[in-house]
Each structure stands twice: as C-alpha cells, then as structure tokens.
Write a protein that holds these residues in place. Structure first.
Motif, PDB file in Angstrom:
ATOM      1  N   PHE A  53      15.044  68.278  48.401  1.00  0.00           N
ATOM      2  CA  PHE A  53      14.958  69.212  49.528  1.00  0.00           C
ATOM      3  C   PHE A  53      15.975  68.904  50.615  1.00  0.00           C
ATOM      4  O   PHE A  53      16.231  67.756  50.938  1.00  0.00           O
ATOM      5  N   THR A  54      16.528  69.965  51.206  1.00  0.00           N
ATOM      6  CA  THR A  54      17.314  69.835  52.423  1.00  0.00           C
ATOM      7  C   THR A  54      16.361  70.053  53.599  1.00  0.00           C
ATOM      8  O   THR A  54      15.249  70.558  53.414  1.00  0.00           O
ATOM      9  N   PRO A  55      16.760  69.688  54.820  1.00  0.00           N
ATOM     10  CA  PRO A  55      15.878  69.939  55.969  1.00  0.00           C
ATOM     11  C   PRO A  55      15.521  71.415  56.143  1.00  0.00           C
ATOM     12  O   PRO A  55      14.393  71.743  56.532  1.00  0.00           O
ATOM     13  N   ILE A  56      16.437  72.320  55.824  1.00  0.00           N
ATOM     14  CA  ILE A  56      16.146  73.750  55.943  1.00  0.00           C
ATOM     15  C   ILE A  56      15.092  74.165  54.920  1.00  0.00           C
ATOM     16  O   ILE A  56      14.198  74.964  55.220  1.00  0.00           O
ATOM     17  N   ASP A  57      15.165  73.612  53.711  1.00  0.00           N
ATOM     18  CA  ASP A  57      14.155  73.914  52.696  1.00  0.00           C
ATOM     19  C   ASP A  57      12.769  73.496  53.172  1.00  0.00           C
ATOM     20  O   ASP A  57      11.801  74.251  53.031  1.00  0.00           O
ATOM     21  N   LEU A  58      12.668  72.303  53.724  1.00  0.00           N
ATOM     22  CA  LEU A  58      11.375  71.837  54.214  1.00  0.00           C
ATOM     23  C   LEU A  58      10.885  72.668  55.388  1.00  0.00           C
ATOM     24  O   LEU A  58       9.689  72.923  55.526  1.00  0.00           O
ATOM     25  N   ALA A  59      11.810  73.124  56.235  1.00  0.00           N
ATOM     26  CA  ALA A  59      11.418  73.962  57.366  1.00  0.00           C
ATOM     27  C   ALA A  59      10.881  75.304  56.889  1.00  0.00           C
ATOM     28  O   ALA A  59       9.850  75.781  57.387  1.00  0.00           O
ATOM     29  N   LYS A  81      21.449  62.429  48.820  1.00  0.00           N
ATOM     30  CA  LYS A  81      21.552  62.967  50.170  1.00  0.00           C
ATOM     31  C   LYS A  81      20.401  63.902  50.513  1.00  0.00           C
ATOM     32  O   LYS A  81      20.282  64.337  51.649  1.00  0.00           O
ATOM     33  N   LEU A  82      19.562  64.236  49.522  1.00  0.00           N
ATOM     34  CA  LEU A  82      18.467  65.167  49.729  1.00  0.00           C
ATOM     35  C   LEU A  82      17.165  64.420  50.002  1.00  0.00           C
ATOM     36  O   LEU A  82      16.988  63.284  49.589  1.00  0.00           O
ATOM     37  N   ILE A  83      16.254  65.066  50.704  1.00  0.00           N
ATOM     38  CA  ILE A  83      14.945  64.487  50.997  1.00  0.00           C
ATOM     39  C   ILE A  83      14.118  64.549  49.723  1.00  0.00           C
ATOM     40  O   ILE A  83      13.975  65.608  49.110  1.00  0.00           O
TER      41      ILE A  83
END
Length: 102
Positions: free
Chosen positions: A20-26, A14-16
């Motif tokens: 990574f989650t979308p918040i982590d990448l942001a 489910k992680l990128i």
C-alpha cells in the motif's frame, strides 16, 4: 561481464506492508470510516439499506485491489481517464538530422 540482476519486486520495500501507498490507505480508511459512521446512524435496517451502508468500504476496497501490470484499480482508472482526456494527435519530434524538415 558486469551483468546485474534486478528483482521484479524492488519497489515493494517502499510500500506500507509491501503493498500500500499512503494514498491507498487513505482511500480505504475513508471508505471504512464512512461505513462505520453510517452503521451507527442506521441501527435497524433492511437488506437494501445494509448494502448501501457497506458501499463506501466496498468501493474503497475495490479501488486498492491489485491488478496485473498496474499497482491497483485506482491507478488503472487514472491511466484510462488520462488517455481519454489527453491529446490524440501526436507530433513527430525526432532526433534525426533533419528533424522532419527538409
């Protein structure tokens, strides 16, 4: 027998990129963007200024770094802050017959 084996990394899909989650990448992306903008502003700089310019990207990378038993440092810091700020007195609300009353 009905025994099920659940792999330890079931949430990785489910992680990128599996991490990574979308918040982590942001968070990491904002830190890198600020660093790149500061590199354009301060073209010729001393060593101390260079360290300050690189600081947003380093902080972003530190926050998304993995930690054992947690997703990353940002999640660990969130849990620590929530523990410190939340109520410390826990009230019994059990499931027994008298529920703490006689």
């Amino acid at each position: 027998m009905n025994q099920y084996l659940i792999p330890a990394n079931t949430k990785k899909s489910k992680l990128i990129l599996g991490f990574f989650t979308p918040i982590d990448l942001a968070v990491f992306g904002v830190g890198c963007t600020i660093t790149i903008m500061l590199l354009f502003v301060f073209q010729s700089m001393s060593f101390q200024v260079a360290l300050l310019v690189l600081l947003p990207a380093v902080i972003g990378a530190f926050l998304v770094a993995p930690v054992p038993n947690y997703h990353n440092v940002m999640q660990l810091l969130t849990n620590i802050i929530l523990f410190i700020l939340n109520r410390k007195r826990y009230y019994w609300k059990g499931w027994c017959m008298y529920d703490g009353k006689k």
